[in-house]
Design a protein around this motif. Structure first.
Motif, PDB file in Angstrom:
ATOM      1  N   LYS A   3     129.875 150.662  66.959  1.00  0.00           N
ATOM      2  CA  LYS A   3     130.716 151.705  67.534  1.00  0.00           C
ATOM      3  C   LYS A   3     130.525 152.984  66.728  1.00  0.00           C
ATOM      4  O   LYS A   3     130.726 152.982  65.506  1.00  0.00           O
ATOM      5  N   CYS A   5     131.893 156.476  65.938  1.00  0.00           N
ATOM      6  CA  CYS A   5     133.190 157.139  66.034  1.00  0.00           C
ATOM      7  C   CYS A   5     133.076 158.605  65.613  1.00  0.00           C
ATOM      8  O   CYS A   5     132.546 158.912  64.544  1.00  0.00           O
ATOM      9  N   HIS A  43     139.491 154.009  57.795  1.00  0.00           N
ATOM     10  CA  HIS A  43     138.127 153.867  58.320  1.00  0.00           C
ATOM     11  C   HIS A  43     137.137 154.814  57.637  1.00  0.00           C
ATOM     12  O   HIS A  43     136.000 154.444  57.365  1.00  0.00           O
ATOM     13  N   SER A  44     137.581 156.039  57.380  1.00  0.00           N
ATOM     14  CA  SER A  44     136.741 157.065  56.768  1.00  0.00           C
ATOM     15  C   SER A  44     137.525 157.664  55.604  1.00  0.00           C
ATOM     16  O   SER A  44     138.498 158.387  55.826  1.00  0.00           O
ATOM     17  N   TYR A  51     131.742 158.077  61.606  1.00  0.00           N
ATOM     18  CA  TYR A  51     131.651 156.801  60.914  1.00  0.00           C
ATOM     19  C   TYR A  51     131.301 155.767  61.975  1.00  0.00           C
ATOM     20  O   TYR A  51     131.448 156.025  63.175  1.00  0.00           O
ATOM     21  N   ILE A  52     130.787 154.656  61.543  1.00  0.00           N
ATOM     22  CA  ILE A  52     130.484 153.587  62.484  1.00  0.00           C
ATOM     23  C   ILE A  52     131.319 152.366  62.128  1.00  0.00           C
ATOM     24  O   ILE A  52     131.711 152.174  60.974  1.00  0.00           O
ATOM     25  N   GLN A  53     131.587 151.574  63.148  1.00  0.00           N
ATOM     26  CA  GLN A  53     132.248 150.294  62.967  1.00  0.00           C
ATOM     27  C   GLN A  53     131.248 149.203  63.308  1.00  0.00           C
ATOM     28  O   GLN A  53     130.599 149.244  64.360  1.00  0.00           O
ATOM     29  N   THR A  54     131.099 148.261  62.411  1.00  0.00           N
ATOM     30  CA  THR A  54     130.190 147.135  62.600  1.00  0.00           C
ATOM     31  C   THR A  54     130.966 145.843  62.388  1.00  0.00           C
ATOM     32  O   THR A  54     132.132 145.853  61.970  1.00  0.00           O
ATOM     33  N   GLY A  57     132.251 145.855  58.934  1.00  0.00           N
ATOM     34  CA  GLY A  57     133.228 146.845  58.509  1.00  0.00           C
ATOM     35  C   GLY A  57     132.810 148.252  58.885  1.00  0.00           C
ATOM     36  O   GLY A  57     131.917 148.455  59.713  1.00  0.00           O
ATOM     37  N   ASP A  58     133.459 149.226  58.257  1.00  0.00           N
ATOM     38  CA  ASP A  58     133.222 150.639  58.560  1.00  0.00           C
ATOM     39  C   ASP A  58     132.223 151.238  57.580  1.00  0.00           C
ATOM     40  O   ASP A  58     132.126 150.820  56.421  1.00  0.00           O
ATOM     41  N   CYS A  60     130.781 155.344  56.613  1.00  0.00           N
ATOM     42  CA  CYS A  60     130.800 156.780  56.884  1.00  0.00           C
ATOM     43  C   CYS A  60     129.626 157.471  56.188  1.00  0.00           C
ATOM     44  O   CYS A  60     128.862 156.828  55.470  1.00  0.00           O
TER      45      CYS A  60
END
Length: 215
Positions: A3, A5, A43-44, A51-54, A57-58, A60
């Motif tokens: 994702k 973001c 998240h960041s 930032y990405i979500q995998t 986890g996150d 940035c």
């Protein structure tokens, strides 16, 4: 699925998005704006995008994200297989992201957002940019891409950020520092725009600009 973001007006969001699209990596876009709210900071850490979500986890910082993608998807050849070429691509990204964009970012408040920047800041930025652009010219080939005839990951950074350098300096100083130095970023962007991934990034950015304007 990854994702991504952030939002389409962010050049660093667009840098990562360009890489994902260019290399056919599946991802989902999640609209997020910078914030200092605790929910965002979880998240960041600085409340920035992208930032990405995998599944792990996150993550940035745009360059850290690109490096992660290159390591996770080695078959995509995001960086050149040749160690020297890969290092030169990273060198160009550093010049664009750090020496050019991060420097000119000090002007954005007045250049793009209706605020004001002190004369001292303008003077300091001008001296730094003139010096940094001269250095950038020594390593960027523009043939038509930053490394020459071959498109590389460095062009994702160049495409996302060089226009901001030109537009901000034109607005603040009345002259485009890149064009004045012989860096024809407009022709460069036009060349990059022939790529479907760049077209998608550009179209989404334009739509975001239109949506952000008052009715």
């Amino acid at each position: 699925m990854i994702k991504l973001c952030g939002f389409a007006l962010s050049n660093y969001y667009n840098k990562v998005k360009f890489v994902l699209l260019e290399h056919g990596i599946p991802f989902e876009e999640v609209f997020v704006k910078p914030s200092q709210e605790e929910a965002m900071l979880e998240h960041s850490p600085l409340g920035k995008v992208p930032y990405i979500q995998t599944e792990q986890g996150d993550l940035c910082e745009s360059q850290a994200i690109v490096e992660y993608l290159a390591a996770r998807f080695p078959d995509k050849a995001i960086f050149s297989a040749d160690p020297w070429e890969a290092a030169k691509e990273r060198e160009l990204i550093t010049f664009v992201d750090v020496h050019l964009e991060l420097t000119v970012r000090n002007l954005y408040k007045e250049a793009f957002f209706g605020g004001t920047v002190t004369d001292a800041t303008k003077g300091r930025v001008e001296k730094l940019l003139v010096h940094h652009i001269a250095g950038f010219k020594r390593i960027a080939k523009f043939g038509p891409y930053l490394r020459g005839e071959r498109f590389s990951v460095a062009d994702a950074a160049g495409y996302a950020s060089l226009p901001l350098v030109g537009m901000a300096t034109q607005t603040i100083y009345g002259r485009d520092f890149l064009l004045d130095a012989g860096v024809d970023w407009k022709s460069y962007v036009k060349a990059i725009n022939s790529r479907p991934a760049a077209q998608r990034v550009s179209e989404d950015r334009k739509a975001a600009v239109a949506a952000s304007r008052p009715a």
